[in-house]
Design an enzyme around this catalytic site. Structure first.
Site, PDB file in Angstrom:
ATOM      1  N   LYS A   1      53.188  36.886  61.603  1.00  0.00           N
ATOM      2  CA  LYS A   1      53.996  37.499  60.550  1.00  0.00           C
ATOM      3  C   LYS A   1      55.241  38.168  61.156  1.00  0.00           C
ATOM      4  CE  LYS A   1      50.139  37.058  57.977  1.00  0.00           C
ATOM      5  NZ  LYS A   1      49.919  36.143  56.856  1.00  0.00           N
TER       6      LYS A   1
ATOM      7  N   TRP B   1      41.389  39.881  52.296  1.00  0.00           N
ATOM      8  CA  TRP B   1      41.115  39.937  53.736  1.00  0.00           C
ATOM      9  C   TRP B   1      40.113  41.036  54.067  1.00  0.00           C
ATOM     10  CZ3 TRP B   1      42.229  35.492  55.289  1.00  0.00           C
ATOM     11  CH2 TRP B   1      43.346  34.822  54.782  1.00  0.00           C
TER      12      TRP B   1
ATOM     13  N   ASP C   1      43.293  46.380  60.332  1.00  0.00           N
ATOM     14  CA  ASP C   1      43.895  45.055  60.385  1.00  0.00           C
ATOM     15  C   ASP C   1      45.352  45.226  59.964  1.00  0.00           C
ATOM     16  OD1 ASP C   1      44.822  42.486  59.994  1.00  0.00           O
ATOM     17  OD2 ASP C   1      43.252  41.890  58.589  1.00  0.00           O
TER      18      ASP C   1
END
Length: 365
Positions: A200, A106, A176
């Site tokens: 999540k 990511w 992030d």
């Protein structure tokens, strides 16, 4: 008559498990939301009933994360993946550089997007070590004049997590936190911007939370599309266009659930216990299970490991599926096994999986 529902052991990496009490409340309110005669999905986003949902979710997030008053809380769309572009578009000024810490797939994607908008470089990288660790804070390289330093706080694919965040001084620190926000107490004031996809620990997919310091907001580029300006959403309380109303309602209910559990301290302690059940099974297996992440970088959200042979690994995953454990396969890009133990995954599910691992080893050693 209440129908008995058999809930599976859900270890999916995202979208992931949601608290059963939140799902039950949403079910009760689905058709008639608080006497409106409509579902929350049918409410106008300009109506008072929805406005209360929206603002309560913001207030709850501020309370749980102890967000200072000099930060805006935004509800956006497009996931973390759109943030990969929005951040450099807004804050990577001409003549400036931005530093990225590379700790997994990511951060690679964020770096690739940022290159489209300006000069970026690697502050540090653990790619050569197959992303088994997080760089030490003192290893980070960045310059005082940088536009920002970007990190990924938890790496879902490789199972690593930052334990300590850098102090970057005048350089804005951007994180992030899609896969570990709300999992432990954090000092929000260390960061200029935090972003997280909700799917999540915060709620269902479709909502992206952005927590942004107001002084950084004031420095944003203005010659970009209206919908891609953070200022647009800050000025309009995230209501410039129709927001994902049902997702925000669910997010608010998840935050209420987190508060009732005892807040971040209680959640963090429970997450430690859940993850340790599975890490203990790995560490006591004498090499039958092989953890991917180095011990000082292990994630409490995503536990990644392999078995000592490929044949055993296939058998393990097949047996896990038969036993009702869902989402245990590693990410398609790396294979192996992954157990995601997000906030809403019950302790009992982690205990059951740990016992399954121990029993599987006994039968196949």
């Amino acid at each position: 008559m209440k129908v008995q529902v058999n809930r599976t052991y859900n270890f999916n990496a995202g979208p992931s498990a949601l608290p059963i009490t939140v799902l039950e409340k949403a079910q009760q309110e689905l058709i008639d939301f608080r006497g409106t005669g409509m579902s929350v999905m049918e409410l106008s986003h300009r109506s008072k009933p929805y406005e209360e949902v929206h603002n309560q979710a913001i207030d709850s997030l501020r309370e749980l994360l102890s967000i200072p008053d000099n930060y805006e809380v935004l509800f956006l769309q497009g996931g973390a993946s759109l943030q990969f572009s929005m951040i450099p578009m807004n804050f990577l000024q001409p003549g400036k550089q931005a530093a990225y810490v590379m700790t997994g797939s990511w951060s690679e994607k964020a770096f690739t997007e940022a290159k489209l908008f300006g000069e970026v470089y690697h502050s540090a990288s653990t790619k050569e070590g197959k992303y088994r660790s997080i760089p030490k804070v003192e290893e980070l390289q960045f310059k005082n004049e940088d536009a920002y330093l970007h990190i990924t706080s938890n790496n879902t694919i490789y199972g690593t997590q930052w334990k300590e965040y850098p102090n970057t001084g005048e350089v804005p620190l951007i994180a992030d936190m899609s896969s570990d926000i709300l999992s432990k107490p954090i000092d929000v004031s260390k960061f200029a911007l935090i972003y997280a996809g909700a799917q999540k620990n915060l709620g269902p997919s479709g909502v992206t939370v952005v927590i942004i310091r107001k002084d950084l907001l004031a420095q944003a580029n203005t010659n970009i599309p209206t919908m891609l300006k953070y200022g647009t959403h800050a000025k309009n309380n995230s209501l410039y266009n129709t927001p994902p109303t049902f997702g925000i309602y669910m997010l608010g209910e998840v935050l209420n659930w987190a508060r009732e559990l005892g807040g971040l301290k209680a959640i963090s302690e429970l997450n430690d216990k859940k993850a340790n059940l599975i890490y203990d099974a790995i560490d006591s297996s004498n090499g039958f299970y092989i953890g991917h992440a180095e011990k000082d970088s292990r994630s409490l959200m995503n536990i990644t490991f392999n078995l000592k042979t490929e044949e055993l690994e296939k058998r393990f995953l097949a047996q896990a599926k038969l036993e009702g454990f869902v989402g245990v396969n590693g990410h398609r890009s790396v294979g192996g096994c992954r157990v995601s133990t997000y906030n809403a995954v019950p302790f009992e599910a982690c205990k059951a999986f740990s016992e399954f691992m121990i029993q599987f080893q006994k039968e196949n050693n």
